[in-house]
Design an enzyme around this catalytic site. Structure first.
Site, PDB file in Angstrom:
ATOM      1  NE  ARG A   1      16.485  -6.852 -31.780  1.00 24.41           N
ATOM      2  CZ  ARG A   1      16.525  -7.219 -33.076  1.00 24.41           C
ATOM      3  NH1 ARG A   1      17.548  -6.862 -33.834  1.00 24.41           N
ATOM      4  NH2 ARG A   1      15.551  -7.910 -33.593  1.00 24.41           N
TER       5      ARG A   1
ATOM      6  NE  ARG B   1      12.629  -5.714 -36.367  1.00 19.07           N
ATOM      7  CZ  ARG B   1      12.220  -6.447 -35.345  1.00 19.07           C
ATOM      8  NH1 ARG B   1      11.275  -7.342 -35.516  1.00 19.07           N
ATOM      9  NH2 ARG B   1      12.747  -6.284 -34.143  1.00 19.07           N
TER      10      ARG B   1
ATOM     11  NE  ARG C   1      11.710  -8.840 -26.216  1.00 16.06           N
ATOM     12  CZ  ARG C   1      11.195  -8.515 -27.389  1.00 16.06           C
ATOM     13  NH1 ARG C   1       9.935  -8.722 -27.653  1.00 16.06           N
ATOM     14  NH2 ARG C   1      11.961  -7.995 -28.307  1.00 16.06           N
TER      15      ARG C   1
ATOM     16  NE  ARG D   1      13.933  -9.961 -38.462  1.00 20.76           N
ATOM     17  CZ  ARG D   1      13.498 -10.038 -37.203  1.00 20.76           C
ATOM     18  NH1 ARG D   1      12.696 -11.017 -36.826  1.00 20.76           N
ATOM     19  NH2 ARG D   1      13.904  -9.134 -36.325  1.00 20.76           N
TER      20      ARG D   1
ATOM     21  CE  LYS E   1       9.549 -13.278 -30.564  1.00 24.62           C
ATOM     22  NZ  LYS E   1      10.970 -13.227 -30.915  1.00 24.62           N
TER      23      LYS E   1
HETATM   24  P1  AMP Z   1      10.520  -7.368 -31.462  1.00 25.42           P
HETATM   25  O1  AMP Z   1       9.869  -7.019 -32.755  1.00 25.42           O
HETATM   26  O2  AMP Z   1       9.665  -8.253 -30.597  1.00 25.42           O
HETATM   27  O3  AMP Z   1      11.912  -7.913 -31.658  1.00 25.42           O
HETATM   28  O4  AMP Z   1      10.683  -6.003 -30.631  1.00 25.42           O
HETATM   29  C1  AMP Z   1      11.429  -4.913 -31.151  1.00 25.42           C
HETATM   30  C2  AMP Z   1      11.850  -3.989 -30.012  1.00 25.42           C
HETATM   31  O5  AMP Z   1      10.678  -3.475 -29.348  1.00 25.42           O
HETATM   32  C3  AMP Z   1      12.658  -4.655 -28.907  1.00 25.42           C
HETATM   33  O6  AMP Z   1      14.044  -4.706 -29.224  1.00 25.42           O
HETATM   34  C4  AMP Z   1      12.371  -3.729 -27.731  1.00 25.42           C
HETATM   35  O7  AMP Z   1      13.110  -2.534 -27.822  1.00 25.42           O
HETATM   36  C5  AMP Z   1      10.918  -3.377 -27.941  1.00 25.42           C
HETATM   37  N1  AMP Z   1      10.008  -4.316 -27.254  1.00 25.42           N
HETATM   38  C6  AMP Z   1       9.112  -5.179 -27.837  1.00 25.42           C
HETATM   39  N2  AMP Z   1       8.450  -5.874 -26.909  1.00 25.42           N
HETATM   40  C7  AMP Z   1       8.930  -5.475 -25.715  1.00 25.42           C
HETATM   41  C8  AMP Z   1       8.656  -5.836 -24.359  1.00 25.42           C
HETATM   42  N3  AMP Z   1       7.759  -6.768 -24.038  1.00 25.42           N
HETATM   43  N4  AMP Z   1       9.331  -5.192 -23.370  1.00 25.42           N
HETATM   44  C9  AMP Z   1      10.226  -4.232 -23.650  1.00 25.42           C
HETATM   45  N5  AMP Z   1      10.555  -3.859 -24.898  1.00 25.42           N
HETATM   46  C10 AMP Z   1       9.922  -4.465 -25.932  1.00 25.42           C
END
Ligand code: AMP
Length: 253
Positions: free
Chosen positions: A173, A161, A93, A127, A19
């Site tokens: 996740r 990460r 999400r 990654r 993404k």
């Molecule tokens: P990402 O980089 O999009 O994988 O997001 C990393 C982490 O941020 C996720 O595992 C969640 O803990 C939190 N997070 C990001 N976006 C959201 C969202 N829309 N709703 C809830 N938690 C989020």
């Protein structure tokens, strides 16, 4: 669609499907503002803001952050993007967030990146990210940096990460994605704005996205809505403390 504003798009897909890569391409090609909730939350955590301290225990365990906290920062970021082309990444999400977004604005299209679960898990193991910009690499293959372990643009060190290093967090996740985000995909499918792309290779997605955009949002995509190079997001969530008033710049270039 409204000619007086840019497109409002969302990108959805399981963690690790690319993404961020597609969003960065849209920033470069269409001057889109990239609103990544994951990047914003990581910045809040890095700068030890009030919000960062509240969300850290969720993100480190791979748990979704409570909706009310997310909705506030997204509303703020959408307001700052104004009429420019905009790409939401990582939000909504779950179905509650999708309904909250429906109240805020109408999406023009949703890019759904699909990759089988096993390929995703293998990709997350290797990654690498550049924390300051959110640029994403892999330690081998078509996404490897030119110099191992270093960002191509700044030469700074790349890191893994924290939520990619634990198998149980990675699995949590993925589970959340199936349980919480599949209904979001259905929501947009019913609105006839969902476009699914196979995310097997990062580079192979580029022509597919460009072709779709040329059809879906013809002519208007390039010039008129080029964003300022930087959009400032101020960490002003919750009670004020020294660290919570700290401002930071969030690069969109
Ligand atoms: P990402 O980089 O999009 O994988 O997001 C990393 C982490 O941020 C996720 O595992 C969640 O803990 C939190 N997070 C990001 N976006 C959201 C969202 N829309 N709703 C809830 N938690 C989020």
């Amino acid at each position: 669609m409204n000619a007086a504003r840019g497109f409002r798009a969302m990108i959805v897909g399981p963690p690790g499907c690319g993404k961020g890569f597609v969003a960065q391409m849209m920033v470069k090609t269409y001057g889109a503002v990239h609103i990544s909730t994951g990047d914003m939350l990581r910045d809040h955590i890095r700068y030890r803001t009030w919000l960062g301290k509240r969300v850290e225990r969720f993100t480190t365990r791979g748990k979704l952050v409570p909706d009310n906290l997310l909705t506030r920062i997204v509303t703020d970021a959408i307001g700052k993007a104004g009429n420019r082309n905009l790409i939401l990444d990582g939000f909504p999400r779950n179905i509650n967030q999708a309904r909250a977004l429906d109240e805020m604005m109408t999406l023009d299209f949703v890019l759904d990146l699909f990759l089988p679960m096993q390929a995703i898990i293998a990709r997350l193991r290797t990654r690498l990210v550049h924390p300051a910009s959110g640029r994403v690499y892999n330690d081998h293959g078509d996404m490897a940096p030119r110099v191992p372990g270093r960002d191509d643009i700044t030469g700074e060190r790349l890191v893994r990460r924290a939520d990619d290093t634990s198998h149980s967090v990675v699995m949590a996740r993925q589970r959340d994605y199936v349980q919480e985000t599949y209904p979001v995909i259905q929501h947009y499918s019913q609105k006839n704005i969902l476009h699914t792309i196979l995310a097997r290779q990062h580079e192979s997605m580029v022509p597919l996205v460009k072709r779709y955009l040329a059809k879906r949002w013809p002519k208007r995509i390039h010039q008129r809505f080029r964003p300022q190079r930087r959009i400032e997001l101020v960490c002003n969530q919750g009670p004020r403390s020294k660290s919570s008033t700290q401002q930071y710049r969030w690069s969109v270039s």
